[in-house]
Design an enzyme around this catalytic site. Structure first.
Site, short mmCIF file in Angstrom:
data_model
loop_
_atom_site.label_atom_id
_atom_site.label_comp_id
_atom_site.label_asym_id
_atom_site.label_seq_id
_atom_site.Cartn_x
_atom_site.Cartn_y
_atom_site.Cartn_z
N HIS A 34 0.86 -1.19 0.00
CA HIS A 34 0.00 0.00 0.00
C HIS A 34 0.90 1.23 0.00
O HIS A 34 2.13 1.13 -0.07
CB HIS A 34 -0.96 -0.02 1.19
N HIS A 37 3.97 1.35 2.33
CA HIS A 37 5.14 0.64 1.82
C HIS A 37 5.85 1.47 0.74
O HIS A 37 7.08 1.59 0.73
CB HIS A 37 4.74 -0.70 1.18
N GLN A 61 6.64 -16.12 11.98
CA GLN A 61 6.23 -15.02 12.87
C GLN A 61 4.73 -15.00 13.11
O GLN A 61 4.21 -14.11 13.77
CB GLN A 61 6.69 -13.67 12.33
N MET A 185 -2.43 2.66 7.78
CA MET A 185 -2.44 1.75 6.63
C MET A 185 -1.82 0.41 7.00
O MET A 185 -0.79 0.35 7.67
CB MET A 185 -1.68 2.37 5.46
N SER A 186 -2.49 -0.65 6.58
CA SER A 186 -2.03 -2.00 6.87
C SER A 186 -2.54 -2.93 5.79
O SER A 186 -3.64 -2.74 5.26
CB SER A 186 -2.58 -2.46 8.23
#
Length: 280
Positions: A34, A37, A61, A185-186
């Site tokens: 997004h 990044h 992870q 944002m994620s």
């Protein structure tokens, strides 16, 4: 943009570039890219000669296999986005290429940073982060690596990893990129239902209101106030909120002069877990 899937090919290419005197900037990601990044990529492009982005959904992870299985994978679109900002190199290895047949995390000691916040709720998460970041640093050998401050605890842990393992790379933390309504944002935001997406900006609004209370309330009182705000929310469930010293990440009840503090939050919007933080 050059695309590599094999460690050996990437290492050979970058070794030749370094011989020419070119500096290497690095942005490790798990894909589903997004604007946040891309802001890291653009920073790397402006500061170094060759910018490498990695896309690798790291299995070690994830403490929840279902979360790993559902993590968005959008490689075709990611390539288009990277090409749109003139990224130099994409490294998109398979799990086997990184781990061979042994998909397990190394054990790390991050001087206690790993036991705070996310570490309390995501078993083994930071061992997985340390394993993949260390492996990628050894492959890419960057001069500078860029990380977003949304994962501030991770940023501090990576700085500790570099310090304790004497890895010759500068770590740069970059500001959180937000939607117009404040939501951090994620990649996980794409999995939110319409209802939950509309509700999610409440998280950042509460963080901003909490920050305004620092002049009149201590950390313990602010923490209680935040918990109360989420208590009766119909769509968002608070997992944790804490105010911690930035350097140690240890939670505090009251503020001291000349120390830097940050508020950290994790919230479930349905089955999607969202994190955010703000400096106090």
């Amino acid at each position: 943009m050059k695309i590599f899937t094999l460690k050996s090919d990437l290492k050979n290419y970058l070794a030749a570039e370094k011989k020419k005197g070119n500096s290497i900037g690095f942005v490790p990601t798990m894909g589903a890219l997004h604007k946040g990044h891309l802001s890291l990529v653009e920073k790397a492009l402006s500061k170094t000669n060759i910018t490498v982005v990695s896309i690798f959904v790291n299995p070690t992870q994830f403490d929840n296999k279902e979360d790993l299985d559902k993590y968005p994978k959008t490689l075709e679109n990611d390539i288009k986005l990277l090409e749109s900002v003139d990224c130099d190199v994409l490294f998109a290895p398979s799990v086997e290429e990184i781990y061979d047949e042994n998909v397990v995390a190394e054990r790390f000691d991050f001087d206690g940073l790993e036991h705070q916040m996310e570490g309390k709720f995501r078993d083994g998460h930071f061992d997985g982060v340390g394993t993949i970041v260390k492996a990628l640093f050894e492959i890419v050998e960057p001069d500078v690596a860029y990380f977003g401050k949304k994962d501030f605890q991770q940023l501090q842990i990576i700085k500790k990893l570099v310090e304790k393992h004497n890895i010759p790379v500068k770590i740069k933390g970059m500001p959180i990129f937000r939607e117009k309504d404040g939501l951090a944002m994620s990649s996980r935001n794409t999995r939110l239902t319409k209802e939950h997406r509309e509700a999610a900006p409440f998280i950042h609004r509460i963080l901003k209101k909490a920050r305004k209370k620092t002049g009149t309330k201590n950390a313990k009182e602010i923490t209680e106030w935040v918990k109360n705000q989420f208590e009766n929310h119909p769509l968002l469930e608070l997992e944790y909120f804490t105010i911690a010293e930035e350097k140690t990440l240890i939670s505090v009840d009251k503020f001291e002069e000349y120390k830097r503090y940050r508020a950290f939050i994790a919230v479930f919007a349905g089955e999607i877990r969202l994190i955010d933080n703000v400096r106090f």
